[in-house]
Design a protein around this motif. Structure first.
Motif, PDB file in Angstrom:
ATOM      1  N   ALA A 298     -13.409  68.884  23.319  1.00 43.18           N
ATOM      2  CA  ALA A 298     -13.122  67.791  24.253  1.00 43.18           C
ATOM      3  C   ALA A 298     -12.049  66.864  23.685  1.00 43.18           C
ATOM      4  O   ALA A 298     -11.127  66.451  24.406  1.00 43.18           O
ATOM      5  CB  ALA A 298     -14.397  67.006  24.550  1.00 43.18           C
ATOM      6  N   LEU A 299     -12.149  66.524  22.411  1.00 40.36           N
ATOM      7  CA  LEU A 299     -11.174  65.624  21.808  1.00 40.36           C
ATOM      8  C   LEU A 299      -9.778  66.238  21.793  1.00 40.36           C
ATOM      9  O   LEU A 299      -8.776  65.535  21.964  1.00 40.36           O
ATOM     10  CB  LEU A 299     -11.610  65.255  20.394  1.00 40.36           C
ATOM     11  CG  LEU A 299     -12.816  64.295  20.313  1.00 40.36           C
ATOM     12  CD1 LEU A 299     -13.304  64.155  18.879  1.00 40.36           C
ATOM     13  CD2 LEU A 299     -12.442  62.931  20.877  1.00 40.36           C
ATOM     14  N   LYS A 300      -9.694  67.548  21.613  1.00 46.58           N
ATOM     15  CA  LYS A 300      -8.388  68.213  21.678  1.00 46.58           C
ATOM     16  C   LYS A 300      -7.778  68.051  23.068  1.00 46.58           C
ATOM     17  O   LYS A 300      -6.588  67.758  23.211  1.00 46.58           O
ATOM     18  CB  LYS A 300      -8.534  69.697  21.339  1.00 46.58           C
ATOM     19  CG  LYS A 300      -8.912  69.978  19.891  1.00 46.58           C
ATOM     20  CD  LYS A 300      -9.085  71.476  19.661  1.00 46.58           C
ATOM     21  CE  LYS A 300      -9.543  71.769  18.232  1.00 46.58           C
ATOM     22  NZ  LYS A 300      -9.776  73.229  18.027  1.00 46.58           N
ATOM     23  N   GLU A 301      -8.612  68.238  24.099  1.00 44.40           N
ATOM     24  CA  GLU A 301      -8.103  68.125  25.469  1.00 44.40           C
ATOM     25  C   GLU A 301      -7.746  66.680  25.807  1.00 44.40           C
ATOM     26  O   GLU A 301      -6.765  66.425  26.513  1.00 44.40           O
ATOM     27  CB  GLU A 301      -9.142  68.667  26.460  1.00 44.40           C
ATOM     28  CG  GLU A 301      -9.340  70.175  26.410  1.00 44.40           C
ATOM     29  CD  GLU A 301      -8.090  70.929  26.817  1.00 44.40           C
ATOM     30  OE1 GLU A 301      -7.274  70.398  27.602  1.00 44.40           O
ATOM     31  OE2 GLU A 301      -7.923  72.075  26.353  1.00 44.40           O
ATOM     32  N   PHE A 302      -8.528  65.722  25.316  1.00 43.89           N
ATOM     33  CA  PHE A 302      -8.159  64.317  25.530  1.00 43.89           C
ATOM     34  C   PHE A 302      -6.819  64.008  24.862  1.00 43.89           C
ATOM     35  O   PHE A 302      -6.016  63.226  25.385  1.00 43.89           O
ATOM     36  CB  PHE A 302      -9.246  63.386  24.975  1.00 43.89           C
ATOM     37  CG  PHE A 302     -10.400  63.161  25.914  1.00 43.89           C
ATOM     38  CD1 PHE A 302     -10.193  62.671  27.200  1.00 43.89           C
ATOM     39  CD2 PHE A 302     -11.702  63.428  25.510  1.00 43.89           C
ATOM     40  CE1 PHE A 302     -11.261  62.460  28.070  1.00 43.89           C
ATOM     41  CE2 PHE A 302     -12.778  63.219  26.368  1.00 43.89           C
ATOM     42  CZ  PHE A 302     -12.551  62.740  27.645  1.00 43.89           C
TER      43      PHE A 302
END
Length: 644
Positions: A298-302
């Protein structure tokens, strides 16, 4: 050019999509599509054409029609189209009269959507599709939007899937002829993004809704719906929700058709595959992954979303607090002890003497924290004095003036588009800068709340992160929102035998708390003024109102007193503290001429990730810069900021 001038991502992409439809010769709908999504009313020219038959309509360039006038225009235009149908002339190619009337019909139907006359708008779009051009995907997309506004989510998803299937078919044909262009992929990217949102509403991800769904380990296990299409059938779509009670209502004749199982996450993946630069798709995928516990992905996509959407506060907030991932995963605190007894049933039951906070009495603090653990909300009438309320109201007015003067440009961040039941509501960031940087009245507020917040947030650290700072204004005519929770999953709780294994991540998530400061008196108006309404004790599965059946009853009918929802009708200066996972809503404003204004703030446990689901509201320059301490509101030191 219009999209770029608007400087608002949501409206930019709608304008661009409309332009794509013009380029693809879907001119029947282009004007209505632009008008429906940008807040403009492209109805004046339509009314000018029918004004001779409806003399009570003024057709000046500045004319904005009433709902009744719009309905009259709809009746007139549909009557003209009926005559074409009955005369058999609708099959004639390139009928200029027919095209003009259909333009009028779509424009009027889109204006009805602005008036929230959704059923009538849906009827007009259906009429156009059934009697004239069933292959017009642009009109079908508007029908899907109308159905969604009506709450017919399953039918809306089915119609949207038809749009997608039609466009994908066109792309395949054009690809074979070597004619495919980037604009087609961009349109499909936005459509899949919308379909993913619909599927999330139909089948929420575990922890996002009221039910105690079993946890999932991978995105492949995400809830899905089945959407079918067979080109040989006149109406070959079927849809199921994997729930026996709903399936009979949604399935249509279509034996032998091949089904496609789609989850919201798969839709977001497809949106990205069609347009890698769709920052909103990366953001929605990131939020969905965070909900199911895939925090690293998720943090990569954010992070990707932040690159494409540099002004997006939600993505920036998640990226900033992503540094806490390892520390949050190590947290396994238990819940605080809650006071015994049933949930509070009246506003008086939720209220506490503001002097208890001022005195910083340890025994009183413990009692208030225990009451919060049970009810998920405590209320302090008159905690902030009139002078401080006036100072914050002044800042609100200055911010709204700046927003209007700059046409909601980048200088003022507007979150209204993301707000539930947005009509007649304004949702903006509350600045913490300039002459208000010490945010004196806000700092005074947090200085008073700090001892209680440290107990509720189970932290002994000196500083508490400030995640959000904003305000809302609810004007007369605003409708009541649906009951909802701002943050997904549950607060920490004791084991509940009936919950499926994995339904609650480590028996609850780090606490996130909302603080609402009432700036208008809603206790003695001429009708409901859009007050906060809460379902006490719905934030923890082991709390009195934490059961799915209890929450679902309240969602279905929040006005039925026996369902437990309490309006917080209070004087200005009242502060309500509630769990961001408490089920609540903004009520309707039925008053004649009085708007309700309130400021709100969000805090979370130190060393925690930003929670998924929340509309993170703050000016971009304030993200990660403010903390709450015993001395009030503090700005992060420059050196620490640079290191972070």
């Amino acid at each position: 050019v219009a999209a770029i001038a608007m400087k608002r991502p949501i409206r930019q992409r709608i304008m661009i999509s409309a332009a794509v439809m013009v380029a693809q010769r879907r001119t029947t709908f282009a004007a209505a599509f632009i008008g429906a999504r940008t807040g403009g009313r492209p109805l004046t020219s339509s009314l000018q054409r029918v004004a001779s038959s409806l003399p009570f309509l003024r057709a000046s360039s500045s004319f904005e029609p009433t709902l009744d006038q719009t309905l009259s225009a709809a009746t007139y235009v549909k009557t003209q189209l009926d005559s074409i149908v009955n005369s058999g002339r609708r099959d004639l190619p390139s009928s200029s009269q027919q095209e003009m009337l259909l333009n009028d019909l779509h424009s009027i139907a889109s204006t009805l959507l602005e008036y929230e006359a959704n059923e009538k708008a849906a009827d007009l779009f259906r009429y156009s599709l059934q009697e004239f051009d069933p292959s017009n995907v642009a009109v079908r997309e508007r029908l899907s939007a109308a159905l969604r506004a009506m709450g017919s989510m399953a039918e809306s998803a089915r119609e949207l899937y038809r749009v997608i299937h039609g466009l994908e078919g066109e792309i395949q044909s054009r690809d074979q002829m070597g004619m495919i262009g980037a604009e087609s992929g961009e349109s499909l990217s936005w459509l899949y993004l919308d379909l993913g949102g619909l599927i999330e509403e139909i089948r929420p991800l575990p922890g996002a809704g009221s039910s105690w769904d079993a946890g999932i380990a991978t995105e492949a296990e995400a809830p899905n719906v089945t959407l079918d299409f067979d080109a040989d059938l006149e109406d070959g779509f079927t849809m199921s929700l994997d729930d026996d009670e709903d399936e009979e209502d949604l399935l249509e004749d279509g034996q032998g058709v091949k089904g496609e199982d789609l989850s919201s996450i798969e839709c977001y993946r497809r949106a990205i595959s069609y347009n890698q630069g769709n920052g909103s798709a990366h953001k929605r995928l990131a939020d969905a992954l965070a909900i199911i516990g895939q925090h690293e992905e998720a943090l990569k996509e954010f992070g990707v979303a932040s690159e494409f959407l540099p002004q997006d506060i939600c993505s920036a907030t998640h990226v900033f607090y992503g540094k806490n991932l390892e520390m949050q995963q190590k947290k396994e605190k238990g819940p605080l002890e809650m006071v015994e007894g049933p949930a509070s049933q009246t506003l008086v039951d939720l209220e506490w003497d503001a002097q208890c906070l001022a005195n910083k009495d340890e025994e009183a603090m413990s009692k208030m924290a225990a009451a919060f653990e049970r009810d998920g909300v405590v209320v302090y009438p008159g905690l902030i004095g009139p002078d401080d309320c006036d100072l914050i109201l002044q800042l609100v007015e200055e911010t709204m003036f700046e927003a209007q003067a700059t046409s909601y440009a980048d200088e003022v961040l507007d979150f209204t588009d993301e707000t539930r039941s947005a009509a007649n509501r304004v949702h903006l960031a509350l600045p913490l800068k300039g002459g208000h940087a010490d945010a004196v009245p806000v700092s005074v507020l947090f200085g008073k709340l700090y001892p209680l917040l440290t107990r509720i947030l189970q932290c002994s650290e000196n500083e508490i992160p400030l995640l959000g700072s904003g305000f809302m204004r609810t004007s007369p005519g605003a409708k009541g929102q649906q009951l909802h929770k701002d943050v997904h999953h549950y607060d920490r709780h004791l084991p509940v035998d009936e919950m499926p294994e994995g339904a609650s991540i480590i028996q609850g998530e780090p606490r996130c708390v909302s603080i609402q400061l009432q700036l208008s008196d809603t206790s003695a108006g001429d009708g409901a003024m859009g007050s906060l309404e809460v379902l006490p004790a719905s934030h923890r599965p082991d709390a009195p109102n934490g059961r799915p059946t209890t929450i679902e009853k309240a969602v279905k009918d929040p006005l039925l007193r026996s369902n437990g929802v309490i309006p917080i009708d209070v004087p200005a200066g009242t502060v309500s503290i509630y769990s961001s996972r408490l089920w609540h809503r903004g009520g309707p404003n039925d008053s004649n001429d009085t708007a309700r204004t309130f400021a709100f703030f969000t805090v979370t446990e130190p060393n925690s990730l930003a929670p998924p689901g929340l509309i993170h509201t703050m000016e971009r320059q304030d993200v990660g810069k403010w903390r709450v301490s015993r001395d009030g509101l503090l700005q992060q030191k420059a050196q620490e900021e640079e290191e972070r």
